[in-house]
Design an enzyme around this catalytic site. Sequence first.
Site, mmCIF file in Angstrom:
data_model
loop_
_atom_site.group_PDB
_atom_site.id
_atom_site.type_symbol
_atom_site.label_atom_id
_atom_site.label_comp_id
_atom_site.label_asym_id
_atom_site.label_seq_id
_atom_site.Cartn_x
_atom_site.Cartn_y
_atom_site.Cartn_z
ATOM 1 N N HIS A 140 0.822 -1.214 0.000
ATOM 2 C CA HIS A 140 0.000 0.000 0.000
ATOM 3 C C HIS A 140 0.851 1.257 0.000
ATOM 4 O O HIS A 140 0.410 2.306 0.486
ATOM 5 C CB HIS A 140 -0.898 0.045 1.248
ATOM 6 C CG HIS A 140 -1.941 -1.003 1.298
ATOM 7 N ND1 HIS A 140 -2.633 -1.314 2.456
ATOM 8 C CD2 HIS A 140 -2.434 -1.835 0.343
ATOM 9 C CE1 HIS A 140 -3.491 -2.290 2.212
ATOM 10 N NE2 HIS A 140 -3.396 -2.616 0.930
ATOM 11 N N ALA A 141 2.065 1.215 -0.507
ATOM 12 C CA ALA A 141 2.980 2.342 -0.328
ATOM 13 C C ALA A 141 2.487 3.606 -1.037
ATOM 14 O O ALA A 141 1.816 3.550 -2.069
ATOM 15 C CB ALA A 141 4.370 1.969 -0.816
#
Length: 545
Positions: free
Chosen positions: A483-484
């Site tokens: 989910h960066a």
Amino acid sequence: MAKRPYSNEADYVVVGSGSSGAAVAARLAEAGATVIMLEAGKSDAKGMHGYMTKKPGMCAPMHFDERLEKGFDWGYKSTPQQSAGGREMLVTRGKVMGGSSSVNGMVYVRGNRANFDSWAAEGNTGWSADEVNAAYKRSEDFEDGENAYRGAGGPIKVSRSRIVQEGTHQFIQATSEALGVKINDDYNGAEQEGISVMQENVRDGVRYSSTRGYVHGLAPRTLEVQTEVLATKIVIEGNRAVGVEVIDEGRGGGRRTIRAGKEVIVSGGFVNSPQLLMLSGIGPAAHLASLGIDCVADLPVGDNLHDHMFHPLSFHLSTITHKSTPGFFLKGMAKNLVGVDTFLNHSIFESVGFVRSSLATDVPDIQLHAIPWSYPDPGAGDHGKQKPDPRPSLGVFSTLIYPKSRGTIRLASADPTVAPLIDYGYLSEPDDLKVLAEGTEMARAIMASSAFGSSVKGEIYPGNGVRADNPEEIRRRAVSVMHAVGTCRMGVDERAVVGPDLKVRGIEGLRVADASIMPTITGGNTNAPCYMIGERASDFILGRA
């Protein structure tokens, strides 16, 4: 039959067909503009790529089956993470139409309303919870219909998970009892905190990726999608972006330039957006100079990288009907006792919780997931390749959703075909480890609840060696949730790459619209916020904001 030639000019050129890119491209085309949307991967309209990206149950094989993953993924790995056992982490990024929205877990989480109010408080006008709510509503078609917080009739269909496991029902009740939180009917509504049935961008056994929602059968003819086209450089004349240089990887590898009459919108995600900007001379001047790239805008591109991390635990649970792990290996589908059709039409996630550690402030800081099979022990090496425990199991993830640790993305080479250097800086801040350790004990408290009766037969891993008072082993096992965000940070100060209108500072005719613009990460899975970011980008471009 010869392939129809691609166009080389449009009002707008959108780089990337993922959650934000497809949304902004479709909305611009609906408004009457000509739009070219570029995708480095293959089409998701037919063949194996069409089937795999359409059926929800094919999510895990696309990630973990070596026969398939190369056809859908960029194949990135991080640099060795010094505070996370020196491990190289998988960096899963979808390389297919729809981008990561075509390969992700389909978990639909808007984030906490406080996330967006904090963005606005930093000077990002137009991004408060109430302001982004309209974009969220426009993007979704929620199964309960429209209310003050939810939308109906939008391109992304959102439904609650169809729970088929008794163990998941037990987990929901046990979480409420063990942690004293409510069972929340809609965590995407007025309040996020509690334990809930998962919501997913799935309807009637179909994944609603960005392109399935916004493009296929819906977008006007003024939108042209060009697949297997790698963007290598933004063409900048003076201080204005006027087009994109590309390689036609699917048509012989020729190079050409696509001109944008009005704007270029970069929507490549947290890796490819900063990479493309830096290749184009937009980024940290000293870093670009070290690679022989002329700097046209000295901006902190690639900084502020941060991501969610989870620590997986697995428990032998007799009320789970999976005898093996069909989500990880296609050959296991025949042993799936809930039936192949159910497996194919269903997400691997069935429940989600948002709870507080002792370090939480005004919002829940831990996200809980449970899946109906054991998750392979990341500490065993070669994460994702080892076989999970074959017994009926419940995998429980405690996820750090507001990390303090920060990392960077930097170019490894001026060659656009070379993967960049991805350094998350995981667990470099001690508080991140503390939150994960507390989440581990919460998972154990949940599994010890009387709601399970006698169905919990024991903890498979990590075992008693990993405890809140001895958390160092978590460094060997905590992994990315993929989910960066944050690498083209939105803001009004010197740390910003784009302003609140998503325009790149100092360059005309250029915007970024994807997860990379988030100043701080949202509380939950980031796919739904990226749809919203694409919708907001179209608002700003079309003067509707």
